[in-house]
Design a protein around this motif. Structure first.
Motif, short mmCIF file in Angstrom:
data_model
loop_
_atom_site.label_atom_id
_atom_site.label_comp_id
_atom_site.label_asym_id
_atom_site.label_seq_id
_atom_site.Cartn_x
_atom_site.Cartn_y
_atom_site.Cartn_z
N UNK A 1 0.84 -1.19 0.00
CA UNK A 1 0.00 0.00 0.00
C UNK A 1 0.88 1.25 0.00
N UNK A 2 0.42 2.29 -0.68
CA UNK A 2 1.07 3.59 -0.62
C UNK A 2 0.35 4.45 0.41
N UNK B 1 -5.78 2.20 -0.25
CA UNK B 1 -6.70 1.28 0.43
C UNK B 1 -6.72 -0.13 -0.17
N UNK B 2 -6.87 -0.22 -1.48
CA UNK B 2 -6.93 -1.55 -2.10
C UNK B 2 -5.57 -2.23 -2.07
N UNK B 3 -4.56 -1.53 -2.56
CA UNK B 3 -3.21 -2.11 -2.55
C UNK B 3 -2.95 -3.02 -3.73
N UNK C 1 -6.72 -5.18 -10.41
CA UNK C 1 -6.94 -6.08 -11.54
C UNK C 1 -5.90 -5.81 -12.64
N UNK C 2 -5.78 -6.76 -13.54
CA UNK C 2 -4.84 -6.59 -14.65
C UNK C 2 -5.20 -5.37 -15.49
N UNK C 3 -6.49 -5.18 -15.69
CA UNK C 3 -6.94 -4.04 -16.48
C UNK C 3 -6.58 -2.72 -15.79
#
Length: 356
Positions: free
Chosen positions: A230-231, A309-311, A316-318
């Motif tokens: 995460x940033x 938040x997601x990290x 996803x690849x997209x």
């Protein structure tokens, strides 16, 4: 409002910064009230597991030059030394090795010296008194102007007891009673990575230590297997300006990304300066525009939920392709740090934490 003594502790696990990256951060934050820089990266073996050895000559020259640069910017330079588990056997051999090391560090022209007893196992029965004794010995053998200690138990967090052994009864009280009042003591709060640090908590710790604690704030640091995915970009929260009167200073452990770390770092100065008028979202936007410019700041704001938040493990690849394309077009060090993060170059493994 008056800012507390703000500082940077380069104290994370993971890859080392370059000297140019350090200079850029000092230049930016020094202009906003940051007054000291403590060099203590876990990846520098000459400050930790191989502390008895001197830095190679070229590294020593680079550090001495960086110390001079900091002073030119009005920022005090210090070293954080972790003499690995020396408190378990502080005998004549350990004293001789430590005296040599302190003389070597004096030769770099350090202003401040921190002895870091954190993240080490102890089998010493009278741990607090032994660590105070070592600090007093260090003070008598170093030319530094300021001395700081990080105790073995630097937070209320029970994770420290699980990992490094049960803390001795009255550890902080004995340390406070025994340690020279001139020595500042690092404290991270109720947790190692505290969500909130309150004036009431700080007053309690000050009573135990018989001095105001020096905050070692583990935000925006993002080392470790989980956090490095995460940033940490958002503005500081949970650090009310009222803390300023309860602390000896406030130092941040930065993120692995030196350019991006300036964004939350600048919001901390805003938080203290603005007091009750501080708004962390607006502070982020203001700081981001200063650090990366208006266009890239808007991009960061749009991607904040993904980046912080997601990290990495939930992109996803997209979306990964979209982010790579967007930041690949930006000619800025912050954009390059995001690209490196997306490529997994900032991943900190458990092995790195255990061996650095």
């Amino acid at each position: 409002m008056t800012l507390p003594d703000l500082g940077i502790i380069e104290g994370f696990y993971g890859p080392l910064w370059t000297m140019d990256e350090r200079r850029a951060l000092v230049r930016q934050l020094g202009a906003h009230g940051y007054g000291f820089y403590l060099y203590a990266p876990k990846a520098d073996p000459y400050l930790r597991r191989r502390w008895e050895q001197d830095h190679p000559e070229h590294l020593a020259r680079e550090l001495a030059a960086f110390a001079g640069f900091c002073r030119e910017q009005g920022v005090r330079f210090g070293i954080g030394l972790s003499p690995f588990e020396i408190f378990n056997r502080f005998d004549d051999g350990a004293r001789q090795a430590l005296a040599r090391k302190l003389a070597f560090l004096d030769g770099m022209g350090i202003d401040e010296l921190a002895i870091l007893f954190d993240d080490m196992h102890s089998d010493t029965p009278d741990l607090a008194r032994t660590q105070a004794e070592i600090m007093h010995w260090v003070m008598a053998h170093s030319g530094a102007n300021r001395f700081i200690m990080c105790p073995s138990y630097y937070s209320d967090d029970p994770v420290l007891d699980r990992v490094f052994g049960q803390r001795p009864d009255d550890y902080l009280e004995v340390l406070g009673e025994t340690l020279d009042p001139a020595v500042d003591v690092f404290w991270t709060g109720e947790e190692v990575c505290s969500r909130e640090i309150s004036p009431g908590h700080l007053r309690r710790v000050a009573g135990q230590l018989r001095r105001k604690p020096l905050l070692w704030d583990n935000y925006p640091v993002n080392d470790g297997d989980r956090m490095s995915r995460h940033l940490h970009l958002r503005g500081f929260t949970g650090r009310p300006a009222a803390n300023a009167g309860e602390i000896a200073g406030h130092a941040i452990n930065p993120a692995l990304q030196p350019t991006l770390t300036a964004i939350p770092a600048l919001t901390l100065a805003q938080s203290y300066g603005q007091g009750e008028d501080y708004c962390y979202g607006e502070a982020f936007r203001t700081a981001a525009r200063e650090v990366v410019g208006p266009d890239l700041a808007e991009q960061l704001l749009a991607d904040l939920l993904v980046l912080q938040d997601a990290g990495l493990h939930r992109i996803s690849e997209e979306r990964m392709a979209s982010l790579t394309a967007a930041y690949g077009e930006a000619e800025h060090p912050a954009a390059r740090e995001i690209l490196r993060w997306l490529a997994g170059e900032y991943q900190v493994t458990d092995e790195m934490v255990q061996t650095q």
